[in-house]
Scaffold this active site. Sequence first.
Site: not given
Length: 779
Positions: A19, A22, A533, A659, A712
């Site tokens: 990662r 990221k 993410r 939701h 976000h």
Amino acid sequence: MSQSIRSSSLGYPNIGADREWKKTLEAFWSGKISEQNFNEEMEGIRLERLRRQNDSGLGLVPVGDFTYYDRMLDTAAMFGLVPQRFSYEGGPVSLELYFSMARGNAGATACEMTKWFNTNYHYIVPELNGAKPSLTANLPLQAYVEAREKLGIQGKPVLIGPLTFLKLSKGYNAASETDAWLDRLIPLYGQVLAELQAAGAQWVQLDEPSIAGDLGADDWQRLQRIYTELAAAAPELKLIVQTYFDAPDNYAALVSLPVAGIGLDFVHDRGRNLQAVLGQGFPAGLTLAAGVLDGRGIWRADPDAALALVRELAAVVPADRLLLQPSCSLLHVPVSLAGEGALGAALQGALAGADEKLAELALLAEAAGLSAAELSAGAGRGAAAAAGFAAGRQALAALNALPQREAAAVRAKARLLGSSRASRASGFAERRQLQQQRWQLPFLPTTTIGSFPQTAEIRSARARWRKGSLDNAAYETFIRDQINDWISLQEEIGLDVLVHGEFERTDMVEFFGEKLAGFAFTANGWVQSYGSRCVKPPVIYGDVDFVEPMTVKETVYAQSLTDKPVKGMLTGPLTILNWSFVRDDLPRSEVALQIALALRKEVEELEKSGIGMIQVDEPALREGLPLKKSRWPEELKAAVDAFRLATTGVADTTQIHTHMCYCEFSDIIDTIRDLDADVISIETSRSHGELIHSFEENIYEKGIGLGVYDIHSPRVPSVEEMVAMIERSLRSLDPELFWINPDCGLKTRGKEETAASLNHMVAAAREVRANRVESSHIN
């Protein structure tokens, strides 16, 4: 079959084996590294992923699929399609502007983000709105030149095709402006391709997954126009029109396009692409880029079945015009699953990440170049391939021998309860009256979606607990301290319905999977969800069953701290299904019912413990739907059946919430009604206007909350912004049924910005309440 068959890939994960992508992004966003350092580190990541693919033996290595955030955003930036609110004045799009479009900034909201077809990947939606496109930078050319000059790789540039780019954009009238926009875009695509041709590129892949959806006659005519003009712009380039996720409805029109190759998905096509190729043939001179391995699942392929498919195709398409590849980009799977020995040999041996899939592809291409006799002999030319095939067969046999694969009692009960739709004891109107008597909630009640910031301190404590350096008692005390702090903060802010914050949870699906039978978890099986993410989807490999209460302890503790209601928080069956890597030997609908049955038991445990509001989230309800709407009714029925199996066993006074993320609400409004939840909250802030328009045309008569700010983005919206959003919603929705909430969970946000945003949200609700009371007195 003696002639070798080449292999290729449609794309590869961005994130890096550890990662590192990221981490580099987030270091840059937080100001820890400079732009120069950022670009240098990203170049290293980009080149390493190309080396890994090249070393796998791919005949054509994709280039240009690497992105700093999202490929749709890249394409918009490449053509200068920047929304007016960012004050763009033309020319190359800076890194600051690029990330502002994705994440927003202090003065401008981010672009909308939504799901990429029926996957869990999110893309940034381009906004056209009268923009005048121009070529600001030839990104595929830059990627092609870099791969050739720095690694000696003659890559295959990849870009999103014009029709798909336009269909996934917003800010224009699709009925009347599509052709005018093609007039603007086709020359720019032509310029990109002409420059690639001049630089020496040979093959170029244009992704057109929209072709596998619902296209009308006008769209098929547009495709002919698009690719006729693009072929003329770069006549020496070999263009591949690449489809995936389903089969095109007009095979004959597709293979008549004036291009060098057509890419078809032979995994998720329900056999239709194979039927078309075998039944209608494949044009001479055209290359078939055949997606023969699952690009979005993590199960090792059955080598014999895959080779049988290749041999069927090779009977129609000569080997020199057959290109073997995954069904879609490998963006949707982990980089590698080779280091997952902790899962046990049987399960680990049956898994395949991107690197393992490329190895499978090389093995399949090698075997396809052998005769059946050479392969079965297991010696000479066929020795290596025979050994690889034997290993594949053994791995799948070991998986199927695991005792967890089948629990007869679970299957029988899920099938029995799933044979008819479950229902609440009373209708919504009666339940609402009873619930209001119980809860005495104010007009426009405020709440959140469930999670609160997962700080570095929380992640560190969880990591120490998992490693054993923090014992169970100390960890439980730590989690309770977090719950204490946030219950106090919610009361201070003035929220009406509280949540415990989910501090004990890593991920909304992983948490439940860890507590249910039938799930397994990788140590490093990360995939990109949106931006930086990344998620680590559970692996559903066996029958799913309830083991013990999963959420009761923390929820009951939170409720003991306040007189206000605290919602129990669960993830719904369809979301657990869609956000997991699911076994491929059972229908997905059957696995969903097994999950629903387990969740039904958890709902019962919460209710028995005094929790009278329970939220069962289904943010992924819409995203798993097929590309073709003709297939939706069956899928939606299965989704409703699973949700209602999980939620309808409660008393009328127990309020069920759910939701979901933004979707074309009008497309599935009947399904949302059929869920029969008392309150639904919908992620809408980036597309609020579009959703409100759908409510102007469709009446929704149950409790509903439209997200009033975008979680976000790190920006804190003003009270005035939220008031305007609430007031607009109330023009189309019953104020007595309306709830005020953020767009989504707040796990990824910081504590200070979360508190500030929620304070503004509560202030906005109070202002609207006061305005309504004042208005009623005047009238």
